[in-house]
Design a protein around this motif. Sequence first.
Motif, PDB file in Angstrom:
ATOM      1  N   PHE A 294      30.538  -5.235 -30.891  1.00  0.00           N
ATOM      2  CA  PHE A 294      30.416  -6.299 -31.882  1.00  0.00           C
ATOM      3  C   PHE A 294      30.859  -5.828 -33.262  1.00  0.00           C
ATOM      4  O   PHE A 294      30.616  -6.475 -34.251  1.00  0.00           O
ATOM      5  N   SER A 295      31.497  -4.645 -33.318  1.00  0.00           N
ATOM      6  CA  SER A 295      31.754  -4.049 -34.623  1.00  0.00           C
ATOM      7  C   SER A 295      32.985  -4.654 -35.289  1.00  0.00           C
ATOM      8  O   SER A 295      33.866  -5.200 -34.641  1.00  0.00           O
ATOM      9  N   ASN A 296      33.023  -4.571 -36.598  1.00  0.00           N
ATOM     10  CA  ASN A 296      34.227  -4.920 -37.345  1.00  0.00           C
ATOM     11  C   ASN A 296      34.480  -3.835 -38.402  1.00  0.00           C
ATOM     12  O   ASN A 296      33.781  -2.823 -38.441  1.00  0.00           O
ATOM     13  N   ASP A 297      35.467  -4.074 -39.249  1.00  0.00           N
ATOM     14  CA  ASP A 297      35.861  -3.044 -40.215  1.00  0.00           C
ATOM     15  C   ASP A 297      34.727  -2.636 -41.154  1.00  0.00           C
ATOM     16  O   ASP A 297      34.650  -1.499 -41.600  1.00  0.00           O
ATOM     17  N   LYS A 298      33.871  -3.589 -41.426  1.00  0.00           N
ATOM     18  CA  LYS A 298      32.756  -3.310 -42.329  1.00  0.00           C
ATOM     19  C   LYS A 298      31.879  -2.186 -41.774  1.00  0.00           C
ATOM     20  O   LYS A 298      31.432  -1.307 -42.510  1.00  0.00           O
ATOM     21  N   CYS A 299      31.681  -2.229 -40.455  1.00  0.00           N
ATOM     22  CA  CYS A 299      30.795  -1.248 -39.816  1.00  0.00           C
ATOM     23  C   CYS A 299      31.362   0.161 -39.906  1.00  0.00           C
ATOM     24  O   CYS A 299      30.634   1.137 -39.876  1.00  0.00           O
ATOM     25  N   LYS A 300      32.684   0.261 -39.992  1.00  0.00           N
ATOM     26  CA  LYS A 300      33.322   1.568 -39.969  1.00  0.00           C
ATOM     27  C   LYS A 300      33.062   2.336 -41.247  1.00  0.00           C
ATOM     28  O   LYS A 300      32.919   3.547 -41.249  1.00  0.00           O
ATOM     29  N   VAL A 301      32.977   1.597 -42.367  1.00  0.00           N
ATOM     30  CA  VAL A 301      32.854   2.244 -43.671  1.00  0.00           C
ATOM     31  C   VAL A 301      31.421   2.238 -44.207  1.00  0.00           C
ATOM     32  O   VAL A 301      30.963   3.224 -44.778  1.00  0.00           O
ATOM     33  N   ASN A 302      30.735   1.133 -43.993  1.00  0.00           N
ATOM     34  CA  ASN A 302      29.408   1.019 -44.600  1.00  0.00           C
ATOM     35  C   ASN A 302      28.297   1.303 -43.605  1.00  0.00           C
ATOM     36  O   ASN A 302      28.381   0.909 -42.448  1.00  0.00           O
ATOM     37  N   VAL A 303      27.271   1.953 -44.089  1.00  0.00           N
ATOM     38  CA  VAL A 303      26.105   2.198 -43.239  1.00  0.00           C
ATOM     39  C   VAL A 303      25.163   1.012 -43.380  1.00  0.00           C
ATOM     40  O   VAL A 303      24.734   0.688 -44.479  1.00  0.00           O
ATOM     41  N   PRO A 304      24.863   0.334 -42.272  1.00  0.00           N
ATOM     42  CA  PRO A 304      23.949  -0.806 -42.376  1.00  0.00           C
ATOM     43  C   PRO A 304      22.532  -0.356 -42.730  1.00  0.00           C
ATOM     44  O   PRO A 304      22.104   0.729 -42.339  1.00  0.00           O
ATOM     45  N   LYS A 305      21.842  -1.195 -43.477  1.00  0.00           N
ATOM     46  CA  LYS A 305      20.450  -0.881 -43.835  1.00  0.00           C
ATOM     47  C   LYS A 305      19.519  -1.511 -42.802  1.00  0.00           C
ATOM     48  O   LYS A 305      19.895  -2.468 -42.124  1.00  0.00           O
ATOM     49  N   LEU A 306      18.330  -0.968 -42.709  1.00  0.00           N
ATOM     50  CA  LEU A 306      17.335  -1.553 -41.816  1.00  0.00           C
ATOM     51  C   LEU A 306      16.859  -2.853 -42.455  1.00  0.00           C
ATOM     52  O   LEU A 306      16.311  -2.849 -43.552  1.00  0.00           O
ATOM     53  N   GLU A 307      17.100  -3.966 -41.778  1.00  0.00           N
ATOM     54  CA  GLU A 307      16.865  -5.276 -42.385  1.00  0.00           C
ATOM     55  C   GLU A 307      15.720  -5.955 -41.642  1.00  0.00           C
ATOM     56  O   GLU A 307      15.713  -5.995 -40.416  1.00  0.00           O
ATOM     57  N   TYR A 308      14.771  -6.485 -42.378  1.00  0.00           N
ATOM     58  CA  TYR A 308      13.613  -7.106 -41.732  1.00  0.00           C
ATOM     59  C   TYR A 308      13.856  -8.594 -41.539  1.00  0.00           C
ATOM     60  O   TYR A 308      14.236  -9.300 -42.464  1.00  0.00           O
ATOM     61  N   ILE A 309      13.704  -9.049 -40.314  1.00  0.00           N
ATOM     62  CA  ILE A 309      13.880 -10.475 -40.037  1.00  0.00           C
ATOM     63  C   ILE A 309      12.502 -11.048 -39.757  1.00  0.00           C
ATOM     64  O   ILE A 309      11.885 -10.743 -38.732  1.00  0.00           O
ATOM     65  N   SER A 310      12.015 -11.842 -40.688  1.00  0.00           N
ATOM     66  CA  SER A 310      10.595 -12.210 -40.637  1.00  0.00           C
ATOM     67  C   SER A 310      10.280 -13.117 -39.455  1.00  0.00           C
ATOM     68  O   SER A 310       9.226 -12.984 -38.838  1.00  0.00           O
ATOM     69  N   GLU A 311      11.212 -14.021 -39.081  1.00  0.00           N
ATOM     70  CA  GLU A 311      10.845 -14.939 -38.000  1.00  0.00           C
ATOM     71  C   GLU A 311      10.703 -14.227 -36.653  1.00  0.00           C
ATOM     72  O   GLU A 311      10.078 -14.740 -35.751  1.00  0.00           O
ATOM     73  N   MET A 312      11.309 -13.032 -36.545  1.00  0.00           N
ATOM     74  CA  MET A 312      11.167 -12.289 -35.292  1.00  0.00           C
ATOM     75  C   MET A 312      10.241 -11.088 -35.449  1.00  0.00           C
ATOM     76  O   MET A 312       9.963 -10.385 -34.493  1.00  0.00           O
ATOM     77  N   ASP A 313       9.774 -10.842 -36.659  1.00  0.00           N
ATOM     78  CA  ASP A 313       8.936  -9.684 -36.959  1.00  0.00           C
ATOM     79  C   ASP A 313       9.646  -8.392 -36.543  1.00  0.00           C
ATOM     80  O   ASP A 313       9.056  -7.456 -36.034  1.00  0.00           O
ATOM     81  N   THR A 314      10.965  -8.376 -36.747  1.00  0.00           N
ATOM     82  CA  THR A 314      11.764  -7.279 -36.237  1.00  0.00           C
ATOM     83  C   THR A 314      12.629  -6.706 -37.354  1.00  0.00           C
ATOM     84  O   THR A 314      13.145  -7.457 -38.176  1.00  0.00           O
ATOM     85  N   SER A 315      12.782  -5.386 -37.367  1.00  0.00           N
ATOM     86  CA  SER A 315      13.720  -4.765 -38.299  1.00  0.00           C
ATOM     87  C   SER A 315      14.925  -4.303 -37.510  1.00  0.00           C
ATOM     88  O   SER A 315      14.785  -3.724 -36.434  1.00  0.00           O
ATOM     89  N   VAL A 316      16.109  -4.528 -38.041  1.00  0.00           N
ATOM     90  CA  VAL A 316      17.305  -4.145 -37.309  1.00  0.00           C
ATOM     91  C   VAL A 316      18.316  -3.506 -38.258  1.00  0.00           C
ATOM     92  O   VAL A 316      18.425  -3.890 -39.416  1.00  0.00           O
TER      93      VAL A 316
END
Lengths: 676, 298
Positions: A294-316
Amino acid sequence: MKTNIQEIKDLSIGFKSQKGKQISILRNITTNIRKGETVGIVGESGSGKSTLALAMMGYIKHGLFTTRGECLFKSQNLLSLNNKELEEIRGRKIAMIPQNAGQALTPNLKIGYQIEEALRLHTDYSKTEREKKISELLNQVRLPSPKIMALRYPHELSGGQQQRVAVAMALAGNPELLLLDEPTTGLDVTTQAHVLELLKDIAKDTGTSMVYVSHDLGAIAQVCDRVIVMYAGEIVLEGPVRKILKEPIHPYTYGLLKSIPKLSLAGLPDSMPGSQPQPGNIGSGCSFYDRCNFSNDKCKVNVPKLEYISEMDTSVRCFNHSELISITSEQKSKNHLQKEITIDEILDLKDVSISYAKQGIIDQFLNKVTDTNPTVKDINININKGETIALVGESGSGKSTILKSIAGLLKTKDGYIKFDKEKLLSGDLKKRNSEDLRSIQLIFQNPDESLNPNHTVEQILSQPLKLYFGLTGSKLKSSIAELLEKVRLGAFYMSRYPRQLSGGEKQRIAVARAFAARPDIILCDEVTSALDVSVQAAVLDLLQKLKEELGTTYVFVSHDLAVVKAISDRVAVLYQGRLCEIGPSKNVYQFPSHPYTEVLIGAVLEPDPDIKPKLVAEDIVEEKPPEIGCSFQGRCPRIIGDKCRNETPPWQIGDNGNAIRCHIGIEELKIQQSQC
Amino acid sequence: MENSKNIFNENPKSSLAKVLDIITTMASKPSGFIGLAILIFHVILAISSPWFAPYDYKAINPSLMLNAPSSEFWFGTDSLGRDVFTRTILGGRTALTITFFGSIIALLWGGLLGIFCGLVGGRIDDIVMRIVDAFLSIPWILAMLLIVSLLGTTTEVLIPALGFFYGKGIVRVARAATHDVIAKDFIVSAKARGHSNLSIIWNEILPNVRDAILVEGAMRWSWMLLGFSSLSFLGFGVSPPTPDWGLMISNARGLMSFAWWAVIAPIVGLSSLIIGINLTADAFAKALGIDRSTKAPV
């Protein structure tokens, strides 16, 4: 919201390489453990999960050091405490249950003494109180007759019992946090299910927080409330167990779940390409970029941050997690065509018995049979050309023993093994001719052991080619390149040593070596159990493709029933070296007739918190098979009395093609099964 | 294609590069550096000494008997008026040569027999090992004296005799090292393929036990040196007037109270060489990743 018992803040742990470069094993871990909850930490080997668990009790392995962050237990930073202060916490407040209890218990001290020691160090009980507490603890972990048990030595207990003792010792100090490092990995399926059940109950009864480290999502699904998924030293996904396992919104977790073989699915699981990057070799962008669909060019350069999704109570930790949400969790799997096997016998095992007992000189002289109860007895299996037959059973069921005797590494005591209808295979390796040896090849469980560490891939693969076909020079080289191509590796692997390869690559080399002999039969001894899940799927896929291409026959030994279901055409279930059931795998899994098959399949853990294992029989471990009667009499939940104890059960053939060995009629068994 | 970006993308090293690598690692620690330096010094000295020895080693001159060290005779002279410096720098030649070749013989027969016993096991192993045990129980010096007195003290006798007696211990070490790898699946795999024992020893076992045996051989070399010097000291090594440290010590020891220089020089020569070999062997073991403290030789 419950209070946090442990908070980990921006923790990084690493080591200095020989060149002085700082390499991180854990990178910016931030999480917390709440009071009374069970958290699972999952990841493949090398993901840093054990390092994290050890840091949670303030322990950092020799050579590693904290580069930043802290690990707070009740607002006390464990990583800055000295040994004395840590002693106060370890055992009393945080306890650990090791992976291999057999090695963690002192072999020459009695169980009772070892538990007493834990009590003495970690509690303020008096001597008489301690005596009482030992029995209580052994009771709590459901060990029968605690008084007698306390007087035993560790080697007198089975693996499951040893693990229970380790749990009892950890509970001795009444800890608030319990760390479990792969506590059931070395155990048999049925035992594992029982130990997990016990841990779950203990968590419920005592309110202890638990951190459960495992690579096995099936076990995690059974015990955990929350799951942390780790990849390359980072947390990539964190959330409630149901959300993680049913709607995984990180591509790694998604792929991992798809690569696990499941009883509920037919055919081979999807494999994930590539392997986890080594510490110090992680690119600038997302650590999963190379393997991500599912990757694109953005993923190659930037490190994703752990993001909290409140409706799922999940961090990704993913930029594109919303794409994954839309994908249905419905899993489609490649259709494994169970093609009809034509009856064309290639290997015939007739009344095979194998004994490990050695005859003494005098007995040899008198021609006296000393072992009336051999390890493996009365094995009758016909194997057809081009089929995959699996031998399953728990440890001690004799499955590897049978494999060894087919390979000629063990002599049979009685019976014979016939190859290609007329050739009788000698039990002595030295007496087999080169052609027979070439026709039967072995692949081993652990490629670290089966590949000579001092040989290059080229040398490893040239051994069978030189031996059987006498190839040399450029012919040899081109054959090796061809073999590497066959196992999906490039010719540039030739000059590498095994230590320079990943686990999956090593096993591919082992597969290539077996195929180098152009064998008719390949004996696979637990070939995937030393591999990570995502790699396992790829190796199974490779084996399946090679078989379709070359028409090789596999004899596949495994303790993992889900793997067996995925790859085999026919299954033979063994208990204590005796056959229990044999039949087409589709039928055996769908309608397990023999009580042991039922127990075995019932105990399989699925990576789904809603599918619970069925625990039918006790998890006693028997040292050796009974002299007379049915081999499963000791544990059988459907035992019907003296008949089972005194008479060897007859073969019965069901209408679906399964043959079982039981005194109870197949129809009767079906009725009994449907009742419970 | 699985993991084409492996971190181990280094090219495989040639064997020469590997040897250089090991030597660099050995020299990176002070003890290894000192050991190597001493050993190299001794080897160079032994090779080149005939060209710069100031005097004739066998020239006897009663008028120069037991002279103290001076600018003319750096290490003084001995009881026959021979120059001690000349005799000392030449004194290691015989010992080094004989023990070097002796060690190679010990390594070859001890190593191969040990590996063979470890591989075949069973009754053959039992019998061979009991014979080795029996030989181990005979004091080597007695046995050596017997051989030397029967066959003479020529090089052709000393090298195989020393090689035999110091190889017994290597049999045990090689056998133990073989037992470490024999249970591994790659050996089982080779057996199941039907390779001959010789091919298994050569291809599968030897590369894995080679390091342990080489280190053991290096240690045996230093012990053999001491043993050879002891023989000379007892008068059973080299024959006079060949310069030899053991013999020199033996000849001069009675005069030690007033002519210490005649004893000190060969003692320093012998002990520094032994220390040098010992330190080198230890550094060699560490560079190969073998821990001699946990794997003590038998």
